[in-house]
Design a protein around this motif. Structure first.
Motif, PDB file in Angstrom:
ATOM      1  N   TYR A   1      25.281  -3.307  35.918  1.00  0.00           N
ATOM      2  CA  TYR A   1      25.422  -1.881  35.588  1.00  0.00           C
ATOM      3  C   TYR A   1      24.360  -1.089  36.329  1.00  0.00           C
ATOM      4  O   TYR A   1      23.213  -1.544  36.465  1.00  0.00           O
ATOM      5  CB  TYR A   1      25.228  -1.641  34.087  1.00  0.00           C
ATOM      6  CG  TYR A   1      26.403  -2.050  33.211  1.00  0.00           C
ATOM      7  CD1 TYR A   1      27.605  -1.342  33.248  1.00  0.00           C
ATOM      8  CD2 TYR A   1      26.307  -3.129  32.342  1.00  0.00           C
ATOM      9  CE1 TYR A   1      28.678  -1.695  32.437  1.00  0.00           C
ATOM     10  CE2 TYR A   1      27.377  -3.490  31.518  1.00  0.00           C
ATOM     11  CZ  TYR A   1      28.562  -2.767  31.574  1.00  0.00           C
ATOM     12  OH  TYR A   1      29.613  -3.116  30.771  1.00  0.00           O
ATOM     13  N   ASN A   2      24.715   0.098  36.766  1.00  0.00           N
ATOM     14  CA  ASN A   2      23.756   1.004  37.414  1.00  0.00           C
ATOM     15  C   ASN A   2      22.964   0.350  38.547  1.00  0.00           C
ATOM     16  O   ASN A   2      21.792   0.667  38.742  1.00  0.00           O
ATOM     17  CB  ASN A   2      22.752   1.539  36.374  1.00  0.00           C
ATOM     18  CG  ASN A   2      23.434   2.449  35.389  1.00  0.00           C
ATOM     19  OD1 ASN A   2      24.220   3.307  35.774  1.00  0.00           O
ATOM     20  ND2 ASN A   2      23.168   2.240  34.121  1.00  0.00           N
TER      21      ASN A   2
ATOM     22  N   GLY B   1      27.414 -12.640  19.761  1.00  0.00           N
ATOM     23  CA  GLY B   1      26.834 -11.527  19.012  1.00  0.00           C
ATOM     24  C   GLY B   1      26.876 -10.215  19.774  1.00  0.00           C
ATOM     25  O   GLY B   1      27.403 -10.137  20.888  1.00  0.00           O
ATOM     26  N   ASN B   2      26.300  -9.216  19.128  1.00  0.00           N
ATOM     27  CA  ASN B   2      26.161  -7.903  19.712  1.00  0.00           C
ATOM     28  C   ASN B   2      25.475  -7.966  21.069  1.00  0.00           C
ATOM     29  O   ASN B   2      24.412  -8.541  21.184  1.00  0.00           O
ATOM     30  CB  ASN B   2      25.257  -7.102  18.771  1.00  0.00           C
ATOM     31  CG  ASN B   2      25.814  -5.751  18.508  1.00  0.00           C
ATOM     32  OD1 ASN B   2      26.406  -5.157  19.402  1.00  0.00           O
ATOM     33  ND2 ASN B   2      25.637  -5.275  17.297  1.00  0.00           N
ATOM     34  N   GLY B   3      26.121  -7.372  22.080  1.00  0.00           N
ATOM     35  CA  GLY B   3      25.454  -7.308  23.384  1.00  0.00           C
ATOM     36  C   GLY B   3      25.533  -8.577  24.213  1.00  0.00           C
ATOM     37  O   GLY B   3      24.932  -8.672  25.277  1.00  0.00           O
ATOM     38  N   ALA B   4      26.294  -9.560  23.757  1.00  0.00           N
ATOM     39  CA  ALA B   4      26.402 -10.821  24.506  1.00  0.00           C
ATOM     40  C   ALA B   4      27.155 -10.650  25.821  1.00  0.00           C
ATOM     41  O   ALA B   4      26.980 -11.437  26.752  1.00  0.00           O
ATOM     42  CB  ALA B   4      27.089 -11.882  23.647  1.00  0.00           C
ATOM     43  N   GLY B   5      28.012  -9.620  25.892  1.00  0.00           N
ATOM     44  CA  GLY B   5      28.763  -9.361  27.122  1.00  0.00           C
ATOM     45  C   GLY B   5      30.271  -9.480  26.979  1.00  0.00           C
ATOM     46  O   GLY B   5      30.990  -9.523  27.978  1.00  0.00           O
ATOM     47  N   LYS B   6      30.768  -9.491  25.758  1.00  0.00           N
ATOM     48  CA  LYS B   6      32.207  -9.644  25.532  1.00  0.00           C
ATOM     49  C   LYS B   6      32.994  -8.457  26.083  1.00  0.00           C
ATOM     50  O   LYS B   6      33.956  -8.630  26.841  1.00  0.00           O
ATOM     51  CB  LYS B   6      32.497  -9.796  24.021  1.00  0.00           C
ATOM     52  CG  LYS B   6      31.736 -10.942  23.376  1.00  0.00           C
ATOM     53  CD  LYS B   6      32.041 -11.078  21.895  1.00  0.00           C
ATOM     54  CE  LYS B   6      31.615  -9.873  21.059  1.00  0.00           C
ATOM     55  NZ  LYS B   6      30.154  -9.625  21.042  1.00  0.00           N
ATOM     56  N   THR B   7      32.576  -7.264  25.688  1.00  0.00           N
ATOM     57  CA  THR B   7      33.284  -6.063  26.152  1.00  0.00           C
ATOM     58  C   THR B   7      33.209  -5.952  27.673  1.00  0.00           C
ATOM     59  O   THR B   7      34.200  -5.626  28.337  1.00  0.00           O
ATOM     60  CB  THR B   7      32.672  -4.799  25.508  1.00  0.00           C
ATOM     61  OG1 THR B   7      32.826  -4.905  24.087  1.00  0.00           O
ATOM     62  CG2 THR B   7      33.348  -3.531  25.994  1.00  0.00           C
ATOM     63  N   THR B   8      32.048  -6.250  28.212  1.00  0.00           N
ATOM     64  CA  THR B   8      31.881  -6.189  29.671  1.00  0.00           C
ATOM     65  C   THR B   8      32.852  -7.153  30.361  1.00  0.00           C
ATOM     66  O   THR B   8      33.441  -6.810  31.391  1.00  0.00           O
ATOM     67  CB  THR B   8      30.415  -6.518  30.050  1.00  0.00           C
ATOM     68  OG1 THR B   8      29.564  -5.560  29.420  1.00  0.00           O
ATOM     69  CG2 THR B   8      30.207  -6.478  31.551  1.00  0.00           C
TER      70      THR B   8
ATOM     71  N   GLU C   1      31.797   3.284  33.908  1.00  0.00           N
ATOM     72  CA  GLU C   1      30.535   3.018  33.217  1.00  0.00           C
ATOM     73  C   GLU C   1      29.453   2.628  34.217  1.00  0.00           C
ATOM     74  O   GLU C   1      28.428   2.056  33.846  1.00  0.00           O
ATOM     75  CB  GLU C   1      30.718   1.857  32.247  1.00  0.00           C
ATOM     76  CG  GLU C   1      31.980   1.983  31.451  1.00  0.00           C
ATOM     77  CD  GLU C   1      31.750   1.687  29.994  1.00  0.00           C
ATOM     78  OE1 GLU C   1      30.588   1.485  29.609  1.00  0.00           O
ATOM     79  OE2 GLU C   1      32.737   1.679  29.276  1.00  0.00           O
TER      80      GLU C   1
ATOM     81  N   GLN D   1      33.270 -10.594  17.128  1.00  0.00           N
ATOM     82  CA  GLN D   1      32.004 -11.026  16.534  1.00  0.00           C
ATOM     83  C   GLN D   1      32.277 -11.841  15.277  1.00  0.00           C
ATOM     84  O   GLN D   1      31.431 -12.601  14.827  1.00  0.00           O
ATOM     85  CB  GLN D   1      31.170  -9.804  16.152  1.00  0.00           C
ATOM     86  CG  GLN D   1      30.520  -9.172  17.340  1.00  0.00           C
ATOM     87  CD  GLN D   1      29.348  -8.293  16.937  1.00  0.00           C
ATOM     88  OE1 GLN D   1      28.489  -8.686  16.160  1.00  0.00           O
ATOM     89  NE2 GLN D   1      29.328  -7.094  17.486  1.00  0.00           N
TER      90      GLN D   1
END
Ligand code: ATP
Length: 248
Positions: free
Chosen positions: A16-17, A41-48, A60, A205
């Motif tokens: 990113y960026n 968990g949160n922020g593990a990279g699933k959505t990415t 993004e 999650q």
């Protein structure tokens, strides 16, 4: 051939960026007609990971900088999201994303936008969607923004189905829903998988529910797959039990 991979993600890196390395070499495989869970968990990279596949990272400021994404044998990472929909891959975003001012039925109809077939055929598919979601049929004239969280999740999945997909990337379907509704949503996913042969890659999650419905699972931690296997094996794995299922 049901064993052949439909979707293959080979060792992708996402930044990113231009500086923030979020996926550090993720590989996974989605078979024809399978339900595959992407856990962590949160922020593990699933959505990415899902956005990398459906090519939604650009807005993004994210970029796949290494590796490849292959669908039915073709490299697809330069296709637009709309082209991917035409090839049968559609993403249902986290947080449901209905058009709040449209009715439930109008929302479902927007899912058919890439299709060029007849109105009658689209109408038939709409009726088929209602057989999976009888609740949406009752609510079809309601403004989507005034329906419940569970109904909005159903509308988002139903809308994806209206594009006649072969693969649905489903981001966090359980988010914000009461346990009973989560179960209902997963029952529908299972019914659509079995009834229409749609393959699912679902980010969750809620490891417990996902591993009861998925056939295969991948566990992500800080942008890497740390474990994968048939859902049944993962459910019985002591580390998964301790760290992800909340029981040892
Ligand atoms: P969640 O369940 O919270 O969605 P996730 O496993 O889906 O978690 P991602 O949303 O893929 O995780 O996020 C992975 C990492 O990438 C996080 O550290 C997050 O802060 C970072 N990240 C996500 N989107 C961006 C962005 N647009 N710019 C910079 N960093 C981002």
């Amino acid at each position: 051939n049901t064993n052949e991979a439909l979707l293959e993600v080979n060792n992708i890196e996402v930044i990113y960026n231009h500086v923030i390395l979020v996926l550090k070499g993720v590989s996974l495989c989605v078979p024809h007609r399978g339900i595959t869970a992407l856990l962590g968990g949160n922020g593990a990279g699933k959505t990415t990971t899902l956005k990398a596949i459906s090519n939604l990272l650009k807005s993004e400021r994210g970029e796949v900088t290494k590796g490849s994404i292959v669908y039915r044998g073709d490299r697809v990472q330069d296709l637009s999201p709309a082209d991917l929909v035409r090839r049968g891959v559609i993403q249902v975003m986290e947080g449901r994303h209905c058009f709040e001012h449209l009715t439930v039925e109008e929302n479902l109809m927007t899912g058919a936008y890439t299709r060029r077939d007849s109105k009658a055929e689209i109408r038939r598919d709409l009726d088929r969607v209602y057989t999976y979601f009888p609740r949406l049929k009752d609510r079809r004239k309601s403004q989507a923004g005034y329906t419940s969280g569970g109904e909005q999740q159903m509308t988002a999945i139903g809308r994806a189905l209206m594009s006649r997909p072969e693969t649905i990337l489903l981001d966090e379907p359980s988010m914000g829903l009461a346990p009973q509704l989560v179960e209902q949503i997963f029952e529908i996913v299972k019914a659509v998988n079995e009834g229409e042969g749609v393959a699912f890659l679902l980010a969750e999650q809620n490891t417990n529910v996902a591993l009861r419905y998925a056939h295969y699972g991948y566990i992500l931690e800080s942008g890497r797959v740390v474990m994968d296997g048939p859902a049944k094996d993962l459910r019985e794995n002591p580390d998964v039990k301790e760290f992800y299922l909340g029981m040892s």
